[in-house]
Design an enzyme around this catalytic site. Structure first.
Site: not given
Ligand code: SAM
Length: 219
Positions: A66
């Site tokens: 992000s």
């Molecule tokens: N917080 C992260 C960082 O600091 O890099 C960025 C997050 S990225 C915008 C969103 C993440 O949520 C992705 O890695 C995606 O695979 C994960 N994601 C989506 N649905 C999910 C779920 N149900 N459970 C866990 N992770 C999930």
């Protein structure tokens, strides 16, 4: 131990923190955490030179780390309300940067990722950086029942609605911070649990990748 070239990146990190201040992030604990955590180490080395720009960047599995402002915004909500020994769950580990920021604030951090490659990379990264963060591979829309209750839960992917299990896993006086909306844009919502009641407040708009799971978007 890799050469992190921090002599080159520290000034860029200071500029990023100055920009966060100008954008309205005022919590000093949060700003100190952003100075401390080396964001370039959470992206591929091809992106190190742009790691301190205020933008999301690609990571594995077609996901993103992000934008720093977004991470600072969500972290500030937690830092405003909870002392540094609070228990915080993040849903969506991604690169691990948000979890590392929470860790730098002193929180006991738990994080869930559904993509195995990102989970494995984050585990390795946390170990190399000496960060004590508990990681789980799985569907974060179901929370982490074995580790509940949490003082704060941050969801770092966009959801169509509020996943009920996350509300249920909040401690009394706990807060869930989650972007809710359609697939393209979402509004940050804060659910504050007080006893058996839950109070909701609305915050700014963002654009996250989708939260995919039983209580999120379907694959
Ligand atoms: N917080 C992260 C960082 O600091 O890099 C960025 C997050 S990225 C915008 C969103 C993440 O949520 C992705 O890695 C995606 O695979 C994960 N994601 C989506 N649905 C999910 C779920 N149900 N459970 C866990 N992770 C999930």
């Amino acid at each position: 131990m890799i050469n992190d070239q921090d002599h080159k990146y520290r000034p860029k990190r200071e500029e990023m923190v100055q920009k966060l201040r100008e954008m309205g992030i005022s919590n000093e604990r949060v700003l100190q955490a952003f100075l401390q955590v080396k964001r370039h180490l959470f992206v591929d080395s091809a992106f190190w030179d742009v790691a301190y720009q205020d933008s999301p960047l690609p990571i594995a599995a077609n996901q993103t780390i992000s934008q720093p402002y977004t991470v600072a915004y969500m972290t500030s909500i937690v830092a405003e309300h909870y002392p540094s020994d609070a228990k915080v769950l993040e849903v969506g580990t991604g690169s691990g940067y948000q979890a590392a920021i929470l860790c730098a604030l002193g929180y006991r951090v738990f994080t869930i990722e559904r993509q195995e490659i990102l989970y494995q990379q984050a585990l390795k990264r946390f170990e190399e950086l000496g960060l004590k963060i508990q990681c789980k591979l799985g569907d974060g829309t179901l929370g982490w029942a074995a580790m509940k209750p949490f003082d704060a839960i941050l969801v770092t992917a966009g959801s169509p609605d509020v996943p009920r299990p996350l509300i249920e896993q909040l401690a009394d006086d706990g807060r869930l911070v989650i972007p809710i909306g359609d697939i393209k844009t979402q509004q940050m919502r804060i659910f504050h649990r007080q006893g058996n009641q839950v109070f909701e407040s609305l915050a700014d708009h963002f654009a996250f990748v989708p939260l995919i799971g039983k209580e999120g978007w379907k694959e």
